[in-house]
Enzyme design. Structure first.
Site, PDB file in Angstrom:
ATOM      1  CB  SER A 140      17.091  14.872   2.592  1.00 57.59           C
ATOM      2  OG  SER A 140      18.103  13.934   2.933  1.00 57.59           O
TER       3      SER A 140
ATOM      4  CD  GLU B   1      -2.534   0.725  -4.472  1.00 56.99           C
ATOM      5  OE1 GLU B   1      -2.502  -0.457  -4.874  1.00 56.99           O
ATOM      6  OE2 GLU B   1      -3.468   1.148  -3.764  1.00 56.99           O
TER       7      GLU B   1
ATOM      8  NE  ARG C 251      -3.797  -2.305   0.043  1.00 57.97           N
ATOM      9  CZ  ARG C 251      -3.557  -3.578  -0.316  1.00 57.97           C
ATOM     10  NH1 ARG C 251      -2.387  -3.943  -0.777  1.00 57.97           N
ATOM     11  NH2 ARG C 251      -4.515  -4.481  -0.218  1.00 57.97           N
TER      12      ARG C 251
END
Lengths: 146, 146, 146, 146, 146, 146, 146, 146, 146, 146
Positions: B113, B90, B87
């Site tokens: 960063s 995703e 997830r």
């Protein structure tokens, strides 16, 4: 006009209007993250937001049905090359197992939803150099057993 | 004893000690996210934290040099399969271009960063179901031109 | 005109102007490495450099907003096939762990920045055949612990 | 004892000897980059350097034939995940076409050799934060035509 | 006209001229292997060969600067599917380690150059069926140590 | 003892015997290329060659049935990383279409066999640096039509 | 004992007990699909189910903590080769866009949950040959907008 | 007009007609799953269904031969990125071995056909949130032995 | 007109002519398998067959040189997704080692040629459902040793 | 003993027994193709064949349950490298679309089953060199529409 044409049209209209994503988002009552992703075809607009968005940027009426459709979310680089995006991929690679361990320890046997989900990007002032702050909030979903 | 043996040893010692990552982190004065990642070989311990960690879990002294070494960070699944980790992958796939656009608009020509970086996982109480809240903070780095 | 059209336009204008990258870079007060990468869409121009660049090569004014935008840096060959570029990929494959070990030993637990970064290519005269000298300089970034 | 066993043996001996790669390299009259890469199986030792290296670290005589053999150079991650190594991969992705263009413009139709090649890593003091300086030098090789 | 257009133009001109690659190569004083590869964008022409080539095939003058440019050598099939090309890939897969072992044994710690390199294809008459003879010659390059 | 064990055994025996591949090949009446590839499991020995080979290197009799078996030819790197082997892969990438074009023009609609095939590696003396000469000879095979 | 050892132990115990997955599932009050997946490390047992499962199959007590842990769900074949499993992959390839279109049309802008999810496999008697019936039920999750 | 043009034409005609896939399917006497997949080129229409479909949506007669042709079923994402489709891929990854084990236990040594196959998507009312119900039925096919 | 245009032209001409591949093949004195593959650019026509084919389908004369050229055989899906084609890929995956073992046992150390090769597809009547019969015949090629 | 141990055991027993696959197959009343694939874990034995096979080769009784289990069919090389197996992969790449076209034309909208499937390998005597004849027969399966 397909979805890619519409995205190009939106980006041109935005440039012409001289508005930032924050400003556009504020005008249609949404967040900048969601507004950008929906405008570029990674989320679907509710009807009323689509109408407000089209009115704000002076887009044609025919854009509305395209904006409210559930888009097919496609990315072709399994590992993104752009350095700004790659750093987030790197976060997932380095800290993915950590996120899983802490979610499991705190919540139980489940995951964070990426659907009932929201995200924000903010500036965090810092004397040693300002920082990018990203906040994600996703509903905890417990695995069923049956 | 190599780094993988040490990780297994740590997980067993943690189970025996009956401590959560939050508790261990509090005892050594660090966050849970960082402590888990360093304990499992995705970050290096400062000398003093390594000593506190070893003392807390009753690990052998010989663990200290391994804990303070800069680990080689390797993940073998370019696309992670575990649903809890996927997830987050995703999120990067769907919102990566959005994160880039908003960082560029707010900060300029640069990135967040992933090295001067911290992350936290928290529970967000919610009447419709509690939520997982993840907060990232990374220093803004501006591209040089020369 | 999109970014690829602009790159083609720039390459034609450069050929017509009969200028080398070194000469163009000198005229706009930048290095050849940076100028080439920014001209071909792998870096963003500061406003004033973009104006100088456009004036020098006789490009249309409309090129300026495209040149100052933060480009999406995309490469589609994970392993580059061109022999001249592949050799640098090979350097990373062969010497990557060595670079890491020496940076860690000399500087501590951190990396070389690829953002606060500069690079130069020079000719190194040598009686047994001239050599290509490449110099990289990136800010040392220390991993946070938190 | 195969090459991987030898590498592990060398790393243990180095830790016991309390020597840095710079120190080891100085003792055998080589650079740190080359010494690390040869010690970890990415380059072959000349006979005399192997003998000096073995004597310095107290390795068994049987290590010498392994050290002088031309190793099979293998890396299994086409895209390296370790952040310190990845940044160099990113340099190749972003600046690869630039390196090619400037080499072609300055030298002609050819490449930089990765075989007749040397590399150094140094600290570059800087008030805004020290920098990692990497210098590569490879013989220019001109494409034949026949 | 880009490089692909030029390649198509060359192939049409060759068909119209009714010349084989051997004949074209002979006329410009080069080998067939080199001439084909340069004509199809996998090598760069020296100025004079480009002029002879353009004159021979009746190509436009504007082809010359394209022919003398160092081309970006790209192939998109990591494993080629065409059976005639695949067999050579198979040779590398089956005999690659053998080539390395014999080069190391005969020459030392180095490789065969693919830049200072030439290749020829010939018919080898044989009563049991004629054979394809391929001869490669590449300069031996010794690894530096430094 | 499986095939990999046998290969390791052979390499040790060869080192002990102090013989080069050229010498071993000469003793069993074969070429060095073929002998190395068969010894390392990329070709099958005829019965008599296996016996001569086993006798020469003092291998156990039980090696013979393994040496005469048709080995499963496996390579796991679609793109080989070792620089010495990669250069041959590069030859196929750059010159593959050229080899096909010239074979088709000279022989007709067919390919070079990689089965009825032989290869040799030789030193080619050259005042500007000796060269590696590789000669391949494969039977021309014409595509059937039916 | 790690998770893979436990899975092997479970399969042996099941064979010895002569029980089908349907029977085991019935005894612990769960479905066969869920029971198999949890037993083989693709789901986590609730405490009480783990105890019942361990008692039923005569497993050691030490299996319980492993069974209740949230497993890391890993599959290494992005495209499964086993024909029985591949057919389901094929269903997703062929009918994936159809499933999306019909879910969007019926439910709105959302997806079927794979977490709040259950599945059953049944025999469907049929005179022309019995059929495999697979039923999935997943909670509909609506995309947030924010 | 090729198959992709036809798909676009169908989607426009459907939007104009204001019909859902359920309604279209009902009118031509088929299911919604099958109708969508056949309309978008993942299944072939029987002649009479094609005629009814063309009449219903006012498509040109020339669409009929294209609709009845057996389409080449191609998907280019081995791992689909769209979250709605990915969840089904995840089901196969997590539960694939379970489906195989239960089919083998219940039916014997065979598989579920994906050819003699049907599928339905339905809404399952549920007070805690409606659910997506997917039902697959495929003929059991027993492996031959011969 | 390139090869892909010609293939499209051929398919339209075939449809217009109302001929099956079997009928076309019979008219030009070839098999259906070979005719289809040559017509769609996976084999080269002999001159006379090309002329007969062009005459039969009423194609332009300019098609002949394209039909007799040795085509570059390219397929872009390493694993084909179309179910009809995938099943043959599956045969190779499941039975590949078996084919090798039986060919080696029966013939010796060699392979079946895919060049001196023919294939036929036939209907095999069967009371339990007709069957597809595929027959391949390839010349046995013995590995050389030299 | 797992399935891989059993395969190794079978191969040793076969060598000891001095039987060919043809001979073993004849003794248990099966074909050589099926027997080899089942013996090496790519098909499941019926109970009686397993008993006959175990008796014939003098295998332990405990092999029987392993032989009758439905094996997980796994191959790890999406593109097989062994030349003997690759040629069959090449057949699928070159002729896959042809097989599909001819099956569709002769049978309708369906495929050849790889489950209700058999295959044979035979020697085909030929004065110009014997040939390998491979015959496949798979039940034609018609796509359902529903």
């Amino acid at each position: 006009m397909d979805r890619d044409d519409l995205t190009a049209l939106i980006l041109r209209a935005k440039r012409r209007a001289g508005l930032s994503w924050d400003q556009i988002a504020a005008r249609i009552g949404k967040s900048a993250v969601w507004t950008h992703s929906a405008a570029t075809g990674m989320n679907a607009f509710p009807k009323d937001s689509a109408e407000a968005f089209v009115a704000l940027l002076g887009l044609p009426e025919s854009a509305i049905p395209l904006l409210v459709e559930s888009p097919l979310k496609v990315w072709t680089q399994a590992v993104p090359t752009d350095p700004c995006i790659y750093r987030f991929y790197e976060v997932v690679g380095v800290y993915g197992p950590t996120l899983k361990a802490l979610i499991n320890e705190e919540f139980g046997n489940g995951i964070m939803s990426e659907i009932d989900f929201s995200m924000h990007v903010e500036r965090e002032a810092n004397p040693r150099g300002d920082r990018v702050k990203v906040t994600m909030s996703g509903k905890y979903l417990e695995y069923a057993n049956w």
